[in-house]
Motif scaffolding. Structure first.
Motif, PDB file in Angstrom:
ATOM      1  N   LEU A 529       0.777  -1.097   0.063  1.00 12.83           N
ATOM      2  CA  LEU A 529      -0.034   0.087  -0.029  1.00 12.83           C
ATOM      3  C   LEU A 529       0.957   1.198   0.081  1.00 12.83           C
ATOM      4  O   LEU A 529       1.996   1.414   0.630  1.00 12.83           O
ATOM      5  CB  LEU A 529      -1.046   0.058   1.211  1.00 12.83           C
ATOM      6  N   LYS A 530       0.535   2.215  -0.988  1.00 14.50           N
ATOM      7  CA  LYS A 530       1.542   3.544  -0.962  1.00 14.50           C
ATOM      8  C   LYS A 530       0.719   4.453  -0.551  1.00 14.50           C
ATOM      9  O   LYS A 530      -0.542   4.996  -1.071  1.00 14.50           O
ATOM     10  CB  LYS A 530       2.112   3.489  -2.495  1.00 14.50           C
ATOM     11  N   ILE A 531       0.988   5.275   0.246  1.00 15.46           N
ATOM     12  CA  ILE A 531       0.224   6.357   0.828  1.00 15.46           C
ATOM     13  C   ILE A 531       1.409   7.778   1.076  1.00 15.46           C
ATOM     14  O   ILE A 531       2.694   7.338   1.264  1.00 15.46           O
ATOM     15  CB  ILE A 531      -0.311   6.071   2.132  1.00 15.46           C
ATOM     16  N   PRO A 532       1.036   8.986   0.714  1.00  8.18           N
ATOM     17  CA  PRO A 532       1.840   9.759   1.254  1.00  8.18           C
ATOM     18  C   PRO A 532       2.368  10.056   2.534  1.00  8.18           C
ATOM     19  O   PRO A 532       1.305   9.806   3.797  1.00  8.18           O
ATOM     20  CB  PRO A 532       0.866  11.252   0.926  1.00  8.18           C
ATOM     21  N   GLY A 533       3.369  10.305   2.882  1.00  9.92           N
ATOM     22  CA  GLY A 533       4.204  10.285   4.162  1.00  9.92           C
ATOM     23  C   GLY A 533       4.625   9.103   4.949  1.00  9.92           C
ATOM     24  O   GLY A 533       5.093   8.178   3.807  1.00  9.92           O
ATOM     25  N   PHE A 534       4.821   8.700   5.854  1.00 10.21           N
ATOM     26  CA  PHE A 534       5.404   7.627   6.416  1.00 10.21           C
ATOM     27  C   PHE A 534       4.917   7.353   7.897  1.00 10.21           C
ATOM     28  O   PHE A 534       4.749   8.349   8.776  1.00 10.21           O
ATOM     29  CB  PHE A 534       6.946   7.325   6.456  1.00 10.21           C
ATOM     30  N   SER A 535       5.078   6.267   8.360  1.00  8.96           N
ATOM     31  CA  SER A 535       4.390   5.780   9.657  1.00  8.96           C
ATOM     32  C   SER A 535       5.722   5.589  10.520  1.00  8.96           C
ATOM     33  O   SER A 535       6.753   4.849  10.038  1.00  8.96           O
ATOM     34  CB  SER A 535       3.676   4.623   9.843  1.00  8.96           C
ATOM     35  N   THR A 536       5.871   6.294  11.868  1.00 15.98           N
ATOM     36  CA  THR A 536       7.081   5.908  12.678  1.00 15.98           C
ATOM     37  C   THR A 536       6.701   4.958  13.569  1.00 15.98           C
ATOM     38  O   THR A 536       7.621   4.169  14.474  1.00 15.98           O
ATOM     39  CB  THR A 536       7.437   7.174  13.304  1.00 15.98           C
ATOM     40  N   TYR A 537       5.242   4.580  13.935  1.00 23.08           N
ATOM     41  CA  TYR A 537       4.860   3.572  14.769  1.00 23.08           C
ATOM     42  C   TYR A 537       3.601   2.887  14.419  1.00 23.08           C
ATOM     43  O   TYR A 537       2.730   3.494  13.689  1.00 23.08           O
ATOM     44  CB  TYR A 537       4.711   4.160  16.197  1.00 23.08           C
ATOM     45  N   MET A 538       3.578   1.651  14.466  1.00 27.96           N
ATOM     46  CA  MET A 538       2.229   0.986  14.018  1.00 27.96           C
ATOM     47  C   MET A 538       1.846   0.102  15.308  1.00 27.96           C
ATOM     48  O   MET A 538       2.499  -0.586  15.585  1.00 27.96           O
ATOM     49  CB  MET A 538       2.504   0.033  12.938  1.00 27.96           C
TER      50      MET A 538
END
Length: 717
Positions: A529-538
């Protein structure tokens, strides 16, 4: 002899004899691998570095192994200085620098809440130390140098109950039943290690804070009158810990031993970068001065006392009614120490265990190792240590050298034992690349899954790897590998769930990779899945949904600027086709939250579908690389989060007044890895939330968050 750039090349070992003696001889031999002067050394046959650890047979083994590494490190540093001196003795300043280019640089009151949030731990039933703990009736906080107890229920009448001063600077703690175990930092033993904690690991390393550690144990059966029962002091610093039931296991890192009196530049030689020849120092004279210095340094290393090398402990018991008992000495016997075969380990790491309800001495398992990221389960604890080939004294890992990989992570596994017994060193392994944090490791059905990144942006060769390891004898051997994941991007967050894995990488968009790990011998990508930005915690919201936190991004073509804080609910019920159900972007570039880089600040209260995150919100700015103009909110944001409804803002608990143009203070210049929110933690008790900053606790009802019912100071006024 060799020839390099027209310079006669000798080795230090050909110019100076090594010190005499059994232990001295081994250290000198190991450190004298044809160290070339003025050019590269001729390669010698070496077996290569190994991640495995070997049990010492005696104190002489421990001292000898450590002194060999000290001698190797000293020789490496001496050689680097010698290379500079040879240039200075060969060329004039005009000759040397003329060829170079310049570089740029009110209901019935109950004792406890019926529902309340606890510490956000990675593994269920494996507690992690924090400076805030909660049992539904009392709130325990380390602040202002004290262990503080707040009578927190009923919340509308919350108030400070008691406090107990702690030696040093209290950092973390456990509270279990009627006992509090508190970690504090004492005097510094290293000025090179920052007095901060690395939690995220993207641009920091897991080293400890460089200060001696004290463990303070308090009897809190009477919450109004905590009583000191034990103090334990180590000549090393706190790295990380886990609590499993009544057993506490603490990783303590000890300083790399520094031999007093070592010198790396001859006293007689001027400290200049060119023109030594004109001052009467020929290349041969320079070689002789450095060879003499090397011999003097080796003698100092060999004479270093063993007592200065080993981890020590001082354990003091305090008895009810007065009296105390003190024991001190080595933390581990010499023949209980495991020696490293990597060239960059010149200190020790101990896993210290004790039972909260026990009266025995601290038990420890000690290895020669640098510190690293810590991951723990009910039965095992892993330490993952980063290595760089250029920092390695001696040979590199053969399997990685064949692949041309110059970054590695060694993993040491300990088997945890119940009843306060010492953990047992079990096995070690090595993987390519560097680990991000504890969430990049996970144990499932006896196998360890670990995710790493090789290379650094903007190098197009950057890529990531997920490897599966299993213990075989004393080695963690590879069962399977998923390599070259997300070329040209690096890992920003990882989470595992059973036989699945989730990895977020980033360069300008946020590819979330769903990994199938059912077959440990053949891990594979299941969906993307490609989304703008990024996650640092899931966060594992439930079996089919992820609740993520990170940053929005502004795509610039070849790269992207990070922007405001981003929350997402992601549906992974169809593993091949993950999708975003809802997204919330908070503020602009420079907005910050401790929860973005420290999972302990992220509070998801599943019982009532509530999420609390500390936030400093910035607004304005022109997008792109421009930071926000003004701080418009500093406090705790609260949301109701459901799969069907997504994010519903409930409001915020304020802790500071918003900025205006007249009160502007530059609060919005926050880098994404350096979280700096005023609020640090939060706790839910039924329909109440406690917003915790370093100076006070604000208590508010969910239906009126903007007007706290109580504000309890944590600092003496």
């Amino acid at each position: 002899m060799q020839m390099s750039r027209g310079i006669t090349v000798l080795t230090l070992t050909s110019l100076a004899a090594s010190p005499v003696g059994c232990t001295s001889h081994s250290a000198a031999d190991e450190a004298s691998d044809e160290l070339a002067i003025g050019g590269a050394a001729e390669p010698q046959e070496r077996e290569g570095s190994s991640p495995g650890l070997v049990r010492a047979q005696s104190c002489e083994d421990v001292a000898g192994a450590l002194k060999v590494k000290l001698a190797q490190a000293m020789t490496e540093q001496l050689q680097a200085n010698l290379d500079q001196a040879m240039l200075a003795a060969t060329y004039t300043c005009d000759e040397l620098y003329g060829e170079e280019e310049e570089e740029e640089e009110e209901e019935e009151e109950e004792e406890e809440a019926s529902e309340y949030s606890g510490t956000n731990v990675q593994v269920e039933d494996v507690d992690e130390a924090d400076f805030v703990k909660n049992d539904g009736g009392y709130l325990y906080i380390l602040a202002d140098g004290r262990f503080q107890v707040l009578d927190a229920w009923p919340a509308a009448k919350a108030h400070a109950l008691s406090s107990y001063p702690i030696k040093g600077t209290p950092r973390r703690m456990y509270v279990h039943e009627n006992t509090a175990v508190i970690y504090s930092s004492l005097e510094a033993w290293s000025s090179e290690i920052a007095d901060t904690e690395c939690t995220y690991g993207y641009d920091c390393d897991f080293t400890g804070d460089g200060r001696n550690l004290q463990v303070t144990v308090l009897d809190i059966s009477d919450r109004a009158k905590p009583r000191l029962t034990r103090e334990v002091e180590f000549n090393g610093s706190y790295l990380n810990s886990r609590r499993v039931g009544m057993d506490v296991h603490t990783a303590v890192v000890f300083p790399e031993y520094d031999v007093p009196g070592l010198s790396y530049w001859p006293d007689a030689l001027p400290g200049v970068s060119c023109g030594l020849k004109e001052q009467g120092f020929s290349p041969l004279k320079v070689q002789q001065l450095f060879a003499k210095l090397r011999v003097a340094n080796l003698k100092r290393i060999e004479a270093a006392p063993l007592t200065g090398l080993m981890p020590t402990v001082r354990d003091t018991w305090y008895y009810f009614g007065g009296g105390m008992d003190v024991t001190e000495g080595l933390l581990s016997a010499c023949d209980d120490v495991y020696l490293s075969q990597t060239g960059d380990a010149r200190g020790f790491l101990s896993l210290v265990s004790f039972a909260i309800d026990g009266y025995q001495s601290m038990a420890a398992s000690t290895i020669m190792s640098r510190p690293g990221a810590v991951y723990g389960t009910k039965d095992s604890l892993y330490v993952a240590v980063r290595h760089q080939q250029e920092e390695q004294d001696g040979a590199w890992f053969p399997e990685l050298e064949e692949e041309g990989v110059d970054e590695a992570t060694t993993v040491h596994k300990f088997a945890l034992q119940p009843g306060g017994s010492a953990a047992e060193y079990a096995a070690s392994g090595v993987v390519k690349g560097r680990i991000l944090n504890q969430f990049a490791m996970d144990e499932y059905e006896g196998a360890l899954r670990i995710a790493t990144t090789t290379g650094h942006l903007p190098d197009p060769e950057v890529h990531s790897t997920v490897e599966v390891l299993r213990e075989q004898g004393s080695r963690l051997v590879e069962l399977g590998r998923l390599d070259h994941l997300a070329p040209s991007e690096d890992i920003r967050s990882v989470r595992f769930r059973g036989d699945m894995g989730f990895v977020v990488t980033f360069k300008k968009t946020d590819p979330l990779f769903v990994l199938d790990l059912a077959d440990p011998g053949a891990p594979s990508v299941k969906g993307e899945l490609k989304i703008p930005g990024f996650s640092t915690y899931m966060h594992l919201m439930d079996h089919d949904h992820l609740l993520t936190m990170g940053y929005d991004a502004d795509d610039q073509g070849d790269f992207a600027w990070f922007q405001g804080i981003q929350l997402q609910v992601i549906d992974v019920s169809d593993l091949a086709h993950p999708s975003v159900l809802d997204k919330e972007v908070i503020g602009t570039r420079g907005s910050t939250s401790d929860a973005a880089t420290d999972h302990l600040a992220f509070t998801y209260f599943k019982a009532r579908d509530l999420l609390a995150v500390p936030m400093t919100i910035c607004e304005g700015g022109g997008g792109g690389g421009d930071f926000g103009d003004l701080m418009t909110f500093s406090g705790l944001l609260v949301y109701r989060v459901t799969v069907d409804g997504g994010f519903t803002p409930l409001g915020g608990v304020p802790h500071e007044e918003p900025e205006t143009e007249e009160t502007w203070s530059g609060r919005c210049d926050n880098w994404w890895t350096d979280s700096a929110s005023t609020v640090k933690r939060s706790v839910f008790m039924e329909d109440w939330v406690f917003s915790i900053a370093s100076d006070r606790v604000n208590v508010a009802q969910l239906d009126d968050l903007a007007h706290p019912t109580a504000s309890i100071p944590l600092m003496d006024e």
